[in-house]
Every structure is written in C-alpha cells, then in structure tokens.
Scaffold this motif. Structure first.
Motif, PDB file in Angstrom:
ATOM      1  N   UNK A 500       0.890  -1.286  -0.056  1.00  0.00           N
ATOM      2  CA  UNK A 500       0.127   0.002  -0.068  1.00  0.00           C
ATOM      3  C   UNK A 500       0.819   1.280  -0.106  1.00  0.00           C
ATOM      4  N   UNK A 501       2.092   1.065   0.717  1.00  0.00           N
ATOM      5  CA  UNK A 501       2.931   2.526   0.780  1.00  0.00           C
ATOM      6  C   UNK A 501       3.367   2.876  -0.655  1.00  0.00           C
ATOM      7  N   UNK A 502       3.750   1.599  -1.243  1.00  0.00           N
ATOM      8  CA  UNK A 502       4.073   1.786  -2.633  1.00  0.00           C
ATOM      9  C   UNK A 502       3.222   2.389  -3.538  1.00  0.00           C
ATOM     10  N   UNK A 503       1.858   2.110  -3.437  1.00  0.00           N
ATOM     11  CA  UNK A 503       0.853   3.004  -4.012  1.00  0.00           C
ATOM     12  C   UNK A 503       0.840   4.364  -3.742  1.00  0.00           C
ATOM     13  N   UNK A 504       1.165   4.577  -2.497  1.00  0.00           N
ATOM     14  CA  UNK A 504       1.264   5.809  -2.002  1.00  0.00           C
ATOM     15  C   UNK A 504       2.281   6.799  -2.481  1.00  0.00           C
ATOM     16  N   UNK A 505       3.208   6.020  -2.612  1.00  0.00           N
ATOM     17  CA  UNK A 505       4.520   6.762  -3.144  1.00  0.00           C
ATOM     18  C   UNK A 505       4.255   7.058  -4.262  1.00  0.00           C
ATOM     19  N   UNK A 506       3.825   6.467  -5.395  1.00  0.00           N
ATOM     20  CA  UNK A 506       3.270   6.969  -6.567  1.00  0.00           C
ATOM     21  C   UNK A 506       2.379   8.012  -6.631  1.00  0.00           C
ATOM     22  N   UNK A 507       1.184   7.931  -5.754  1.00  0.00           N
ATOM     23  CA  UNK A 507       0.477   9.253  -5.620  1.00  0.00           C
ATOM     24  C   UNK A 507       1.400  10.436  -5.311  1.00  0.00           C
ATOM     25  N   UNK A 508       2.059  10.349  -4.277  1.00  0.00           N
ATOM     26  CA  UNK A 508       2.888  11.590  -3.968  1.00  0.00           C
ATOM     27  C   UNK A 508       3.611  12.148  -5.054  1.00  0.00           C
ATOM     28  N   UNK A 509       4.037  11.197  -5.702  1.00  0.00           N
ATOM     29  CA  UNK A 509       5.273  11.686  -6.957  1.00  0.00           C
ATOM     30  C   UNK A 509       4.136  12.263  -8.121  1.00  0.00           C
ATOM     31  N   UNK A 510       2.884  11.906  -7.781  1.00  0.00           N
ATOM     32  CA  UNK A 510       2.002  12.515  -9.102  1.00  0.00           C
ATOM     33  C   UNK A 510       1.692  11.736 -10.317  1.00  0.00           C
ATOM     34  N   UNK A 511       2.003  10.498 -10.176  1.00  0.00           N
ATOM     35  CA  UNK A 511       2.077   9.746 -11.451  1.00  0.00           C
ATOM     36  C   UNK A 511       1.317   8.458 -11.306  1.00  0.00           C
ATOM     37  N   UNK A 512       0.291   8.379 -10.432  1.00  0.00           N
ATOM     38  CA  UNK A 512      -0.558   7.507 -10.257  1.00  0.00           C
ATOM     39  C   UNK A 512      -1.955   8.014 -10.017  1.00  0.00           C
TER      40      UNK A 512
END
Length: 512
Positions: A500-512
């Motif tokens: 889940x944290x991987x998914x959130x990292x992508x969201x924070x980076x603006x690419x998911x």
C-alpha cells in the motif's frame, strides 16, 4: 456492519480533516519525479481497488475488540485458521504496521480521494454519502489503532521502535498536525538512541539470540546487529529534522549506517545484467546478523536468523538493505549510502532474473503469459526443485514490495543527480516487481463495500465462501531450519503495508 467511526464527533473529525497540510512527503525533504510511463496507474491499478479498502476496514473493525493487547501479524493460507488474521502480542515488532495501513488509506482518502476506486458507487461527486462515510470511518479506525502506540515510544528494549511508531504516527502528524504524535516520535527516537554503543558505533538490535543451533545471551561480550535495523534509522533522522537539538540523533543514525557498510555488505562480482543501463558500481549481497565485539565493533561472526544459511542471501534482508540505504541517502546525501543501495538493488534484481525457470508459472488472467519471475524466493540460495506448483519453490512476497519501495527512492535520487537512465532503470524495476507480485500473490478472494445512510458501511465477500483477510499471499516470516518458530505461506502485515505504501509513493510523486 460497521456503521460510523467512533472516535470523536463529526464536527471534530471534519475540522481535523479540513485543516490538513498538503506537502509532498519524501524522506529527507527531497522530491523528484523519476521517469515512469504515463500509464503507471493502469499498470498496477489493483493497488487502488475497493477490494483492498474493504479488507482493511473489515479487519480493523473486527480485530479492534482485541486492542490494546493484540495486533494483526499474519494470515495463514491453509490449516484451521486459513484466511483469518493471527493476532500477535502488542510487544511484537510488527504491531505498528496495521495502524500504518489504516493511515496510508486515510492519506488516500484525504489527499488523493480520486484514487479510491469505489466499484459500487460513491465516487466524487459523492452522490449518496458513501465516500464521506469511508473517510470518517478511516479517521476513527486510524485513531483507535494508533492509540496503543503512544506508550510504546518509551520502550528501550527493542530497536524496532521505528517500525512500531513511524508508519502510523508520522502520517498522523503530517496529515492532522497532531502534536502528540510528533512528541511520541521524538520520544521513540531518544529511546532508540539509548541502544547505541559508542565504542562500536552501532545500535544494538537484539539483546540475545537463541535458536536450536546457537545461543548468544551476554550483552557484555556480544553486540547483535541485524540488517533490518537500517529501516529503523528513518525514525532517528525524522526526529532529528524536527528537533532543535537533533544532531546527536542524526549522528547516531549515520554512524550506524556506516558501520553496516562494513559488517553486513558482502561484495559480489558485477554480472552482465539483462537490463540496459544497469548500475556499474560494486554489487552487494547481505548477511542477516553480525555479532560484533562491543569494545571496538570488530566482527565476531556473521550468521542468519531467518535465512537459509549463514552465507546465503535472505531475500527480505536484501530488501531491507535496499530500502534502508535509499532512505539514509535521502536524509544525508552521502553518496556512499546511495552506492550501497544501488549495489544491493542490482544484486537483488540479478538474483530475480537468474532464479530457476520453475519460478515462472502460467498466467491465464494477466497481461503476460507467465508470472512469478519477480516474486522473490524466500532465500536466493535455498535449494529449489523443478516443481511448478505455485507454492513450491517457497517465496516471500513481502521482500519484493519492500525492495520496490527502495527502488522508487533510488530512482528519485538519480533524477535529482541528473542520471536519467539509471532513474528509469530503477523505477521500471520497481514497477516490474510490483506488477508481478500482484499477478502472482494478490489474494483472489475479493471483498467489497456496501453503504446505506441507515446502516453505514458493510463488507461482503465478492464470491460467497471465498474469504481471505490478507491482501498478498506467499509471504515467509521465517523458514530457517533451526528457528524456534518456522512458518511460511501466509500474508504478512508488513508485506501488505509496503504494498500500500508503494501505491502511496506513486500518488505523492503525482504519477498514479
């Protein structure tokens, strides 16, 4: 039936949610977007499906009856308790991950509401109130599960205080500006610092080690340091950054990370990588435990507690090194730590690429004809058979998602350094690993949320009789032949957290 959140009234919850801050959260205050394909959200779309949210809400609600004494740890895939979370004592090192899962989902609901794919209505605009109910429910459940963690900040009997505190309380501070959480983070860091041994320049991980084949009990003569400890340094760095007198915490973390370069990293010959633009520096495997002389930090022995053998490469240990050194670099910007992260990452990927052919199985439902190549073996040097059964050879899905988080951090570091080819290499590797793990290990037993204003939220299995509380299968906690507790083929709460944290990292980076 779950109804509505219990922590505080609606006015308090709404005020807290509406006052959140919106910074980009990345270790060491660095934010850089690596070169990822614009369709990344579609590549790993299952990370944002309602199934994940539904399972988390169900477990959080049902298991709350056992707080504060017990926390979710693993979900067995077979046996009398198959499909249901085993709860471990609150003192166990994994207790912070399930509260962290809740806060990660709360972060999605607050910062990235469009990421919550609600299959049965409730997407913005919120026509029937389902989304708002979910957000309030997550708020209340997160607070309830975080509450027992505050008193744990005083613990000096464990080096795992970072794992215990940071997943939930860091987001509680950053999302909701709860000063109590920041104070607990500071206390936890100072508690961890009491385990630092200046003469050896290392933090004591374990006070003792007792297996069927080894017994180490004297702290005067032994200093046990494990590779996992790298990921607890984030607590020290974070507290140091938030404190006017944090230099001592920063120095302890950096000295410990420097010591592990010498005590745990084993140089490996660089191979002709299958991937283009691979890292051309030194590659490393890792040992699990180094027993040091407390007087001077010299190595007495290198052993394993959870891997196959003392000289083997335990997959999760390698993953802790990738993530831990990537985090350390992001805080310090010392290139020796980035080189260590890259060297461990390349060796990890090389071992995935060169694992026996039997790791690949038919993939009838996925975009590729086979799956399993990037779902790591539990230990890269453990013997495997030629069987193609999906549980043989033995895997550890948690190691893959831990490593993938580290790979994303490395890619961000490379973008900041202007090394775009390496940034693309590591971000692509991270996606390859997570995509394969979703194909291979995502539990096929799905759940869904239903909502009515009268009854609130309810969770149901998509297919009657198909029930499994975990998100990822095929984790291996410990398969060492001499371990006192040997268990495998289950969900591990930290595997689900890092997915889940991987998914959130992508969201924070603006690419998911």
């Amino acid at each position: 039936m779950f109804g509505h959140a219990e922590a505080g009234n609606d006015q308090d919850r709404n005020a807290a949610i509406s006052s959140i801050r919106q910074p980009d959260i990345v270790e060491g205050k660095t934010f850089a977007v690596p070169l990822l394909p614009p369709v990344v959200g579609r590549i790993i779309g299952e990370l944002y499906e309602e199934n994940i949210l539904a399972k988390i809400v169900r477990t959080a609600t049902q298991a709350a009856a056992y707080l504060p004494g017990r926390f979710p740890e693993s979900v067995p895939q077979d046996g009398p308790q198959a499909g249901r979370y085993n709860l471990r004592e609150a003192e166990f090192w994994t207790c912070g991950f399930f509260p962290g899962i809740l806060y990660s989902m709360l972060e999605r609901a607050i910062r990235y509401p469009s990421s919550l794919t609600l299959e049965h209505g409730g997407r913005l605009p919120d026509e029937n109130g389902k989304f708002e109910c979910i957000r309030k429910e997550l708020f209340g459940l997160s607070k309830k599960w975080a509450e027992p963690l505050y008193s744990m900040a005083n613990r000096t009997d464990t080096h795992d205080i970072g794992f215990i505190i940071m997943p939930a309380l860091r987001l509680d501070w950053e999302l909701l500006e709860n000063a109590r959480s920041l104070e607990a983070i500071d206390r936890g860091a100072r508690s961890l610092a009491t385990r630092y041994v200046p003469s050896a320049k290392a933090i004591r991980s374990w006070d003792l080690l007792q297996k069927m084949d080894i017994k180490i009990t004297s702290k005067d003569d032994n200093l046990l340091v494990i590779i996992d400890s790298l990921c607890n340094l984030d607590l020290l760095y974070y507290a140091a950054a938030q404190s006017a007198d944090g230099k001592a915490l920063y120095d302890i973390a950096t000295e410990h990370a420097t010591t592990i370069l010498r005590t745990h990293l084993r140089p490996q010959a660089r191979q002709c990588s299958i991937a283009e633009n691979s890292y051309q520096g030194q590659w490393y495997s890792t040992c699990h435990i180094a027993n040091l002389d407390p007087k001077d930090g010299s190595i007495k022995q290198q052993i394993t507690g959870q891997g196959y053998a003392d000289d083997s490469t335990w997959a999760r240990g390698q993953a802790w090194a990738i993530l831990g050194y990537a985090q350390t670099y992001m805080w310090t910007k010392e290139e020796k730590f980035l080189h260590a992260a890259c060297g461990c990452a390349e060796y990890f990927m090389y071992r995935l690429e060169t694992s026996p052919a039997c790791v690949e199985v038919a993939n009838s439902d996925g975009p590729k004809p086979t799956k399993g190549r990037y779902t790591p073996l539990w230990d890269f040097d453990a013997p495997v058979s030629d069987a193609t059964n999906v549980i043989n050879p033995l895997r550890d899905s948690s190691s893959g998602v831990i490593a993938a988080n580290g790979l994303l951090l490395i890619s961000q570091a490379m973008v900041a350094l202007g090394r775009d080819a390496l940034a693309a290499r590591f971000s692509r590797a991270a996606l390859d690993v997570v995509r394969d793990i979703l194909d291979f290990a995502l539990a096929p037993e799905k759940a869904t949320l239903t909502y009515t204003p009268e009854n609130g939220l309810e969770v149901a299995d998509v297919e009657g009789g198909r029930f499994f509380e975990g998100i990822l299968k095929y984790g291996t906690a410990n398969n060492n032949a001499n371990a006192k507790k040997r268990y495998a083929n289950h969900t591990l709460v930290y595997g689900d957290y890092y997915l889940i944290e991987f998914g959130n990292r992508l969201l924070r980076m603006g690419i998911a």
